[in-house]
Structure formats: structure tokens, C-alpha cells
Design a protein around this motif. Structure first.
Motif, PDB file in Angstrom:
ATOM      1  N   VAL A  68       0.998   3.869 -16.027  1.00  0.00           N
ATOM      2  CA  VAL A  68       1.401   3.571 -14.377  1.00  0.00           C
ATOM      3  C   VAL A  68       3.120   3.101 -14.159  1.00  0.00           C
ATOM      4  O   VAL A  68       3.171   2.781 -13.047  1.00  0.00           O
ATOM      5  CB  VAL A  68       0.087   2.457 -13.888  1.00  0.00           C
ATOM      6  CG1 VAL A  68       0.737   0.870 -12.986  1.00  0.00           C
ATOM      7  CG2 VAL A  68      -0.636   3.071 -13.960  1.00  0.00           C
ATOM      8  N   LEU A  69       3.041   1.778 -15.426  1.00  0.00           N
ATOM      9  CA  LEU A  69       4.563   1.340 -15.131  1.00  0.00           C
ATOM     10  C   LEU A  69       5.217   2.064 -14.891  1.00  0.00           C
ATOM     11  O   LEU A  69       6.937   1.926 -13.994  1.00  0.00           O
ATOM     12  CB  LEU A  69       4.385   0.487 -16.381  1.00  0.00           C
ATOM     13  CG  LEU A  69       3.468  -0.573 -16.997  1.00  0.00           C
ATOM     14  CD1 LEU A  69       4.071  -1.318 -17.877  1.00  0.00           C
ATOM     15  CD2 LEU A  69       3.272  -1.976 -15.325  1.00  0.00           C
TER      16      LEU A  69
ATOM     17  N   GLY B 242       1.075   6.308  -6.718  1.00  0.00           N
ATOM     18  CA  GLY B 242      -0.234   7.606  -7.307  1.00  0.00           C
ATOM     19  C   GLY B 242      -0.973   6.424  -7.840  1.00  0.00           C
ATOM     20  O   GLY B 242      -1.638   7.067  -8.392  1.00  0.00           O
ATOM     21  N   VAL B 243      -1.310   4.856  -7.375  1.00  0.00           N
ATOM     22  CA  VAL B 243      -1.748   4.658  -7.805  1.00  0.00           C
ATOM     23  C   VAL B 243      -2.944   3.513  -7.056  1.00  0.00           C
ATOM     24  O   VAL B 243      -2.689   3.798  -6.019  1.00  0.00           O
ATOM     25  CB  VAL B 243      -1.591   3.291  -8.973  1.00  0.00           C
ATOM     26  CG1 VAL B 243      -0.852   3.922 -10.222  1.00  0.00           C
ATOM     27  CG2 VAL B 243      -0.876   1.996  -8.000  1.00  0.00           C
ATOM     28  N   SER B 244      -3.933   3.032  -6.987  1.00  0.00           N
ATOM     29  CA  SER B 244      -4.973   2.559  -6.228  1.00  0.00           C
ATOM     30  C   SER B 244      -3.716   1.450  -5.810  1.00  0.00           C
ATOM     31  O   SER B 244      -2.941   0.529  -6.554  1.00  0.00           O
ATOM     32  CB  SER B 244      -6.009   2.088  -6.761  1.00  0.00           C
ATOM     33  OG  SER B 244      -5.763   0.683  -7.716  1.00  0.00           O
ATOM     34  N   TYR B 245      -3.825   0.055  -4.214  1.00  0.00           N
ATOM     35  CA  TYR B 245      -4.043  -0.699  -4.032  1.00  0.00           C
ATOM     36  C   TYR B 245      -4.181  -1.530  -4.634  1.00  0.00           C
ATOM     37  O   TYR B 245      -3.571  -2.630  -5.248  1.00  0.00           O
ATOM     38  CB  TYR B 245      -3.960  -0.721  -2.193  1.00  0.00           C
ATOM     39  CG  TYR B 245      -3.825  -2.087  -1.155  1.00  0.00           C
ATOM     40  CD1 TYR B 245      -2.996  -2.799  -1.325  1.00  0.00           C
ATOM     41  CD2 TYR B 245      -4.343  -3.374  -1.784  1.00  0.00           C
ATOM     42  CE1 TYR B 245      -2.105  -3.392  -0.636  1.00  0.00           C
ATOM     43  CE2 TYR B 245      -4.540  -3.833  -1.580  1.00  0.00           C
ATOM     44  CZ  TYR B 245      -3.278  -4.308  -1.184  1.00  0.00           C
ATOM     45  OH  TYR B 245      -2.492  -6.078  -0.522  1.00  0.00           O
ATOM     46  N   ALA B 246      -5.320  -1.792  -4.808  1.00  0.00           N
ATOM     47  CA  ALA B 246      -5.580  -2.988  -5.942  1.00  0.00           C
ATOM     48  C   ALA B 246      -4.832  -2.664  -7.262  1.00  0.00           C
ATOM     49  O   ALA B 246      -5.104  -4.158  -7.711  1.00  0.00           O
ATOM     50  CB  ALA B 246      -7.320  -2.488  -5.815  1.00  0.00           C
TER      51      ALA B 246
ATOM     52  N   GLU C 277       0.794  -1.161  -0.172  1.00  0.00           N
ATOM     53  CA  GLU C 277      -0.246  -0.281  -0.315  1.00  0.00           C
ATOM     54  C   GLU C 277       0.656   1.299   0.051  1.00  0.00           C
ATOM     55  O   GLU C 277       0.386   1.879  -0.632  1.00  0.00           O
ATOM     56  CB  GLU C 277      -1.047   0.333   0.799  1.00  0.00           C
ATOM     57  CG  GLU C 277      -0.341  -0.233   2.708  1.00  0.00           C
ATOM     58  CD  GLU C 277       0.029  -1.759   2.973  1.00  0.00           C
ATOM     59  OE1 GLU C 277       0.091  -2.039   4.638  1.00  0.00           O
ATOM     60  OE2 GLU C 277      -0.310  -2.432   2.442  1.00  0.00           O
ATOM     61  N   GLU C 278       1.850   1.168   0.328  1.00  0.00           N
ATOM     62  CA  GLU C 278       2.868   2.367   0.283  1.00  0.00           C
ATOM     63  C   GLU C 278       3.473   2.695  -0.794  1.00  0.00           C
ATOM     64  O   GLU C 278       3.321   4.017  -1.186  1.00  0.00           O
ATOM     65  CB  GLU C 278       4.600   2.183   1.236  1.00  0.00           C
ATOM     66  CG  GLU C 278       3.731   1.962   3.383  1.00  0.00           C
ATOM     67  CD  GLU C 278       4.411   1.570   4.193  1.00  0.00           C
ATOM     68  OE1 GLU C 278       5.018   1.920   5.050  1.00  0.00           O
ATOM     69  OE2 GLU C 278       5.402   0.929   3.528  1.00  0.00           O
ATOM     70  N   LEU C 279       4.309   1.852  -1.751  1.00  0.00           N
ATOM     71  CA  LEU C 279       4.473   1.530  -2.884  1.00  0.00           C
ATOM     72  C   LEU C 279       3.834   2.124  -3.946  1.00  0.00           C
ATOM     73  O   LEU C 279       3.618   3.052  -4.823  1.00  0.00           O
ATOM     74  CB  LEU C 279       4.828   0.682  -3.377  1.00  0.00           C
ATOM     75  CG  LEU C 279       5.969   0.026  -4.335  1.00  0.00           C
ATOM     76  CD1 LEU C 279       5.292  -0.014  -5.822  1.00  0.00           C
ATOM     77  CD2 LEU C 279       6.887   1.249  -4.317  1.00  0.00           C
TER      78      LEU C 279
ATOM     79  N   ARG D 177      -2.452  -5.879  -8.371  1.00  0.00           N
ATOM     80  CA  ARG D 177      -2.420  -7.024  -9.829  1.00  0.00           C
ATOM     81  C   ARG D 177      -1.336  -7.274 -10.296  1.00  0.00           C
ATOM     82  O   ARG D 177      -1.241  -7.879 -11.056  1.00  0.00           O
ATOM     83  CB  ARG D 177      -4.025  -6.390 -10.541  1.00  0.00           C
ATOM     84  CG  ARG D 177      -4.315  -6.882 -11.461  1.00  0.00           C
ATOM     85  CD  ARG D 177      -5.634  -6.462 -12.107  1.00  0.00           C
ATOM     86  NE  ARG D 177      -5.898  -7.232 -13.172  1.00  0.00           N
ATOM     87  CZ  ARG D 177      -6.003  -8.987 -13.152  1.00  0.00           C
ATOM     88  NH1 ARG D 177      -6.191  -9.357 -12.481  1.00  0.00           N
ATOM     89  NH2 ARG D 177      -6.052  -9.450 -14.884  1.00  0.00           N
ATOM     90  N   LEU D 178      -0.932  -5.808 -10.657  1.00  0.00           N
ATOM     91  CA  LEU D 178       1.105  -5.869 -11.130  1.00  0.00           C
ATOM     92  C   LEU D 178       1.490  -6.931 -10.121  1.00  0.00           C
ATOM     93  O   LEU D 178       2.154  -7.372 -11.228  1.00  0.00           O
ATOM     94  CB  LEU D 178       1.303  -4.725 -10.978  1.00  0.00           C
ATOM     95  CG  LEU D 178       2.751  -4.342 -11.429  1.00  0.00           C
ATOM     96  CD1 LEU D 178       2.257  -4.885 -12.974  1.00  0.00           C
ATOM     97  CD2 LEU D 178       2.708  -2.884 -11.764  1.00  0.00           C
ATOM     98  N   GLU D 179       1.943  -6.964  -9.099  1.00  0.00           N
ATOM     99  CA  GLU D 179       2.567  -7.665  -8.378  1.00  0.00           C
ATOM    100  C   GLU D 179       2.299  -9.470  -8.251  1.00  0.00           C
ATOM    101  O   GLU D 179       2.709 -10.025  -7.975  1.00  0.00           O
ATOM    102  CB  GLU D 179       2.607  -6.848  -6.985  1.00  0.00           C
ATOM    103  CG  GLU D 179       4.186  -7.900  -5.756  1.00  0.00           C
ATOM    104  CD  GLU D 179       4.488  -6.758  -5.215  1.00  0.00           C
ATOM    105  OE1 GLU D 179       3.922  -7.557  -3.878  1.00  0.00           O
ATOM    106  OE2 GLU D 179       4.765  -5.876  -4.962  1.00  0.00           O
TER     107      GLU D 179
END
Length: 295
Positions: free
Chosen positions: A81-82, A60-64, A53-55, A68-70
Motif C-alpha cells: 500500500v505504501l 488502488g486503495v479504498s478512500y477510508a 478520493e482521487e489519490l 487513515r494513512l493521511e
């Protein structure tokens, strides 16, 4: 030698894109300290580095969305985003390119097929023979395709090895004689692992490269440990490497890799000494000695 790999040391082949993406992001997140990026740290953390959540907040993106990326699903992410995630993770240019190759290989036109069999053009071998410094050519798979006599004097006579053993990564981890030519073999090994992981990301369908990674993971605990760090780098251009030779002792040479144009990807690697240094004198002595027949 046992080929057993303990469960905790298991190494992926480097060719499973989603697994690699997930583990790469986790490793980059783990190396960031909250205080380094201005994130308040409250109490003891169960895991090192930043939380998801900190990253996500830093990027500047949502946690969800970041989660999903991770999880390995980067194909639906926008380029913005990337890039934001890469900035938040403080990735180097090489690491950023690796992230994009794993998340969206089509953005960098990543070659999915294995490269064709690689052979050295006669003109390139002639170039090696005329260079006055140790030099050799490697493929993306890190196979040694050609070298000059001064390289043979410096690193050992590769002509005495079976062709399948003429590989920089295999020598770095499985040959005590080759490792002894470097004063800091682990530093060299880490650079080799970084280049190997980068090349695996560029050629994910290369079964030869995948087999090499699996072999090294089975035979070398050091390789498994360094591979788990998820470093992605070919090393700093122009960095100094300390070598050790039975004739002249320890001396420093500047390592310079450069891409060769045309055909399958190959790199010319040269080593030279700083003018007027003791290392230049050591290299001159080796050059004089190498004119004699190799035994």
C-alpha cells in the motif's frame, strides 16, 4: 530579535512522526494537478492538487484506507500500500524513503535515539588538508565538524565563529555574510531545508536537531516558508552552484557530497570546477591567495 511565531506560520519540530506524515502527504497531494495524472477536473477546486478520493483511486486503495494513512496511522499499512501511494504521488526515491520512515520506521531500521556527540577523526582532517579543492565535513545535524583552508577562503573563516554557530543551516538563514557568498541564496536555503527535514526523519529523537529547527522557525520567516513546503532532498549530486567572492566575483563550482563510513553519520562536501573553465581559474586564484595567512 523577536522569537514570536504567528499562528499561521507555526512550524513543527520535525520530530512528531504522525504530524509529519499527515502534512507530508497533504503537501505531495497538493502539488499534483489532475490533468498531470489523467484525472478529470470538474469545475473549480477549493484546494490545489488532488482530492483524497482521487489519490486513493490512483493508488488502488479504498478512500477510508488512504484517509487513515493521511491521518498519521501508517503502522497498520502493508508495504504494498505504501509503495502504491508513493507511485501515485510520483515521489522521488528520497521522498519515498521519507514516507516509509514516517509511516513505518521499523521497515528502514530508523535510529530512534540521538546520535552520539560527533568529532572528526584526525585522519579525516588530514584528508581535508590535502585536498586541492574547498571541502568540509558536516554531521547529520549539519554542524560543521572540520574544513580546509580553501573552504575558509571561499565561505568565510569558520574558526572565528563560536562552535555552536558553525552549522550550515544556521549560517544559511541567520548569517547575511554567509548568504552573500552565494549568487542564489534561496536555492541553497531550500536545499538545506530539504536535507534538514530528511535528517530529522532519520533521527526523530534528536533533541539537538529539534532545537535547531525550532530556533530557525522562530528567527527566520524564510525558513518557516520553505519548511512549510515539506521538501525532502539533499540536492542533486554533482549540481552546479554559483558562488560570489569579493576577490574573483561570481563563478560556478560543482557541489559533491558523499557519506563517510564508520561511526556517527557524517558527509564530506567538496566543491570543484569544470576543467578549463573560468571557474577553474577563479578557484586557482583563490588557492594561490589562501596560502597567505588568513586575516
Amino acid at each position: 530579535m523577536s522569537s514570536h511565531v504567528a499562528a499561521g506560520d507555526q512550524v513543527t519540530s520535525g520530530l512528531d512522526r504522525r504530524t509529519e506524515l499527515r502534512e507530508f502527504l497533504r503537501s505531495r497531494r497538493a502539488r499534483l494537478k489532475p490533468e498531470d495524472v489523467g484525472v478529470p477536473s470538474h469545475g473549480r477546486r477549493r484546494v490545489p492538487g488532488l482530492r483524497r478520493e482521487e489519490l486513493a483511486q490512483l493508488a488502488g486503495v479504498s478512500y477510508a484506507y488512504y484517509a487513515r494513512l493521511e491521518q498519521g496511522f501508517g503502522d497498520t499499512m502493508s508495504a504494498e500500500v505504501l509503495d502504491a501511494v508513493a507511485r501515485a504521488l510520483r515521489l522521488t526515491d528520497e521522498e519515498r524513503d521519507h514516507l516509509i520512515r514516517l509511516a513505518q520506521p521499523e521497515r528502514q531500521n530508523t535510529t530512534q535515539a540521538a546520535p552520539p556527540p560527533q568529532r572528526l577523526r584526525p585522519s579525516v582532517q588530514h584528508l581535508l588538508d590535502t585536498l586541492g579543492v574547498p571541502a568540509y565535513v558536516v554531521s547529520r545535524r549539519m554542524d560543521i565538524l572540520g574544513w580546509n583552508r580553501l573552504a575558509a577562503v571561499l565561505f568565510g573563516d569558520w574558526a572565528q565563529l563560536p562552535p555552536e554557530e558553525r552549522n550550515v543551516a544556521r549560517l544559511a538563514f541567520l548569517s547575511p555574510e554567509a548568504r552573500d557568498r552565494f549568487a542564489d541564496p534561496e536555492r541553497v536555503a531550500l536545499r538545506v531545508v530539504g536535507a534538514l527535514r530528511m535528517n530529522a526523519g532519520k533521527s526523530p529523537a534528536d533533541s539537538h536537531l529539534s532545537s535547531l529547527i525550532q530556533e530557525l522557525s522562530q528567527k527566520s520567516g524564510e525558513f518557516r516558508r520553505l519548511w512549510a513546503r515539506h521538501e525532502v532532498s539533499c540536492g542533486t549530486v554533482g549540481e552546479s552552484v554559483r558562488l560570489r567572492h569579493p576577490l574573483v566575483g561570481e563563478f560556478d563550482l560543482v557541489h559533491e557530497p558523499m557519506a563517510l563510513p564508520g561511526g556517527a553519520p557524517m558527509r564530506l562536501v567538496t566543491y570543484h570546477a569544470e576543467p578549463g573553465s573560468r571557474s577553474e581559474e577563479a578557484l586557482r586564484m583563490l588557492a594561490s591567495w589562501e596560502m597567505k595567512p588568513l586575516r
